[in-house]
Each structure stands twice: as C-alpha cells, then as structure tokens.
Scaffold this active site. Sequence first.
Site, short mmCIF file in Angstrom:
data_model
loop_
_atom_site.label_atom_id
_atom_site.label_comp_id
_atom_site.label_asym_id
_atom_site.label_seq_id
_atom_site.Cartn_x
_atom_site.Cartn_y
_atom_site.Cartn_z
CG ASP A 294 38.18 45.19 37.50
OD1 ASP A 294 38.62 44.30 36.77
OD2 ASP A 294 38.89 46.04 38.05
NE ARG B 153 38.88 39.32 37.04
CZ ARG B 153 39.05 40.57 36.61
NH1 ARG B 153 39.79 40.84 35.56
NH2 ARG B 153 38.44 41.58 37.21
P1 FDA Z 1 42.36 33.91 49.80
O1 FDA Z 1 42.02 35.31 50.26
O2 FDA Z 1 41.79 32.77 50.54
O3 FDA Z 1 43.93 33.80 49.72
C1 FDA Z 1 44.59 32.57 49.44
C2 FDA Z 1 46.07 32.79 49.69
O4 FDA Z 1 46.60 33.72 48.73
C3 FDA Z 1 46.37 33.45 51.04
O5 FDA Z 1 46.47 32.50 52.05
C4 FDA Z 1 47.67 34.17 50.75
O6 FDA Z 1 48.76 33.28 50.80
C5 FDA Z 1 47.51 34.62 49.34
N1 FDA Z 1 46.94 35.98 49.27
C6 FDA Z 1 45.68 36.32 48.89
N2 FDA Z 1 45.53 37.68 48.92
C7 FDA Z 1 46.70 38.17 49.34
C8 FDA Z 1 47.17 39.48 49.58
N3 FDA Z 1 46.41 40.56 49.39
N4 FDA Z 1 48.46 39.63 50.01
C9 FDA Z 1 49.27 38.55 50.19
N5 FDA Z 1 48.88 37.28 49.98
C10 FDA Z 1 47.62 37.10 49.56
N6 FDA Z 1 37.65 41.19 43.57
C11 FDA Z 1 36.50 41.85 43.28
O7 FDA Z 1 35.65 42.01 44.15
N7 FDA Z 1 36.29 42.32 42.01
C12 FDA Z 1 37.17 42.12 40.99
O8 FDA Z 1 36.94 42.56 39.86
C13 FDA Z 1 38.37 41.40 41.29
N8 FDA Z 1 39.28 41.13 40.32
C14 FDA Z 1 40.34 40.29 40.60
C15 FDA Z 1 41.17 39.87 39.56
C16 FDA Z 1 42.19 38.96 39.83
C17 FDA Z 1 43.07 38.51 38.72
C18 FDA Z 1 42.39 38.48 41.16
C19 FDA Z 1 43.45 37.49 41.46
C20 FDA Z 1 41.58 38.92 42.17
C21 FDA Z 1 40.57 39.83 41.92
N9 FDA Z 1 39.73 40.27 42.94
C22 FDA Z 1 38.58 40.96 42.62
C23 FDA Z 1 40.09 40.05 44.36
C24 FDA Z 1 39.44 38.78 44.91
O9 FDA Z 1 38.07 38.99 45.08
C25 FDA Z 1 40.05 38.36 46.26
O10 FDA Z 1 39.84 39.40 47.19
C26 FDA Z 1 41.54 38.08 46.23
O11 FDA Z 1 41.90 37.39 45.06
C27 FDA Z 1 41.94 37.21 47.45
O12 FDA Z 1 41.29 35.99 47.41
P2 FDA Z 1 41.99 34.60 47.01
O13 FDA Z 1 41.13 33.94 46.02
O14 FDA Z 1 43.38 34.84 46.56
O15 FDA Z 1 41.92 33.71 48.29
#
Ligand code: FDA
Length: 306
Positions: free
Chosen positions: A131, A181
Amino acid sequence: MSLARSLLLAGSRSRFLAGLLRRRHFVGRAARRFMPGEELSDALEAARLLAPRGIGTVLTKLGENVTTLAEAEGVERHYLEALGQIERAALPAQLSVKLTQLGLDVDRAACERSLRALAARVGDGSILWIDMEDSSYTDVTLELFRRVRGDGASVGVCLQAYLRRTPADLEALLPLEPAIRLVKGAYAEPPAVAHAKKRDVDAAYLVLATRLLERAAAGKARPVFGTHDMRLVESIRARAAAAGIPPRRCEWHMLYGIREKDQRTLAASGEAVRVLVSYGSAWFAWYLRRLAERPANVWFVVKNLV
Ligand code: FDA
C-alpha cells in the site's frame, strides 16, 4: 478539498476519536458496509464467496504505524499464516500490506526483512502488494519496493495519482517492469504536494494510466487500476482496446462493498477484477478515509444511529 473531507481526514488521525467512537456499536455497524468482519476467517469467507463470480481478492489486515518490533513481528506471523490458509483453500486471493504495519517506523531493516519473507511466500504467479501511505512515506516505500523488486521478488506497489511527484516516480520505476496499482490517493496532503481538485486528480490519473498501458502493451508492466470511477474505467478500457491490449493484461481493483454491481459486470465481461477486503479491529482511521472519499457516506452512519 471540501471542508467535510478535511474534517474527516483530520479525524482519521485522532487517537482520542478512535478510542471514543470505535466502541460505539452504530459506528461499527456502519463500518461493516466496507468490511465483512474483523477476523481473517471473515475475509477468507468473503474471498470464497466472490471466487465463483470470477472475482479475485486482495486481503489486508487493518492497522498502521505500529510502535514496537514485537507488534510488527506479530503482523508478519499473521500474514504468513494468512498466506498458508489462502494456499490450502486454493483461493484466488493476494495480500496487500502497509510498511508502517510491518514496523517501518521502528526498524527499517526489520521491515525490509518482513517484506522479503512475505514476498518469498506468495504462490506462483501471485504477488504481494504494498500500500502507499501518506506522502511522508513515499520515498522510503518506493526505495524498499525498488530493492526488493530489484532482487526479483514478486511485489507490486501502489502509486497515488494526486501526488505531483508521481509521474516522475512512475518513470523511475518503469525499468523494473513493475506491477503498479494506480489509485487516486486517500490522505490529507498540502496543495504543494498533491492536486487538490478532483478534476486535476482525474486528469493526472488518466495520463498515468495511459503511460502504464503503453508499457503493458510492450509486456513491460503489470497495471492495476484501483478505482471505482466508472468514467475513468471506461476511458482506460477504450485506450487499452485501442492499443491492442488483451483484457486480462490489466486488472481492476475495487474496495469491498463499493460499486459491487460494476465489479460483477466487469468480471462478467471478461475483465480481471479483484476486490480489496479489509479486516481487523483497527478500522477507525481507515473507515474515516472511506467516509472522506464520499462525505455523503456520513448519512449512512447517521441512519445506523437512528
Ligand atoms: P472517486 O473518489 O472519484 O469515486 C468514484 C465513485 O466511486 C464515486 O462517485 C462513488 O460512486 C464511488 N465511491 C468511491 N469511494 C467511495 C466510498 N468510500 N464510498 C462509497 N462510494 C464510493 N489510497 C491510498 O492512498 N493508498 C493505497 O494504498 C490505496 N489502496 C487502494 C486499493 C484499492 C483496490 C482501491 C480501490 C483504492 C485504494 N486507495 C488507496 C484509495 C484511493 O486512493 C481512493 O481514495 C478511493 O479509491 C476513491 O477514489 P476513486 O478512484 O474510487 O474515485
């Protein structure tokens, strides 16, 4: 960054709040939306249920910034046991670890030894994910990844698109033919360090994803896109198809409990999908980061309260 997001991220760093709220049942019930339970057995059961749908998993025990070597050694033992259980049950599950949970703040050399021990134990074709924590750990995380990966270990690392430094970091890692990732980034960072506006983060993500796809097309990178942003997912899929990259050369990783329908649709369309399943009792800071990603989630907690 919105006020709600700033407050939630500030709350995630408060030990006082963690102590106060973790014991409240309504908070625990709301957190369950994003985790199947606190035990390894709960995470393995989730992995077992997702597998028949063609969805793999990445398991992670919650916890960060351990303060003693004994705690860090306990985490390593726990993960070795988890890898054994995954292997015995023949589950399509991998692990993702936080370096500060493996004792990075206490003893860097011991943390590196743990990382190597875990990477040496992952099954053939599998991978140990690292991570990415807040930006004070970026240099050391990338340095340890480089050392361990440089010796041929099966490790992948998370990069955060919101950091202004990430394009340079990605270029520096590419000679290692890395598994990356790519995520947007979940911590509170100053504007000098990270893009603050969502549209800038999204644009940065797409540029980085495109660079990763170029390398994947040449068989020189293993890209994983960790996002629930379906607009981005569709743009990246279109670019991958245009570059002639077969669907399963990239993976899509999402968090347990988020966009489950999209997870199933992607998997059914032949894409490689994994769900990151968190478990453990140290869920408070992690849960507040999930709320900060979508402050509307706070209503979910309030609903549980009433
Ligand atoms: P965005 O925040 O724009 O969300 C897009 C859409 O997804 C939203 O409109 C909503 O519908 C849905 N969504 C997203 N988050 C949601 C929530 N919490 N609850 C409900 N719906 C939600 N970060 C980091 O700093 N270090 C790391 O090691 C990791 N590792 C990691 C692994 C994996 C597999 C994932 C999916 C994410 C991470 N993250 C992370 C978290 C990442 O940085 C980020 O904060 C979240 O994925 C939210 O961003 P999105 O890309 O989903 O887009």
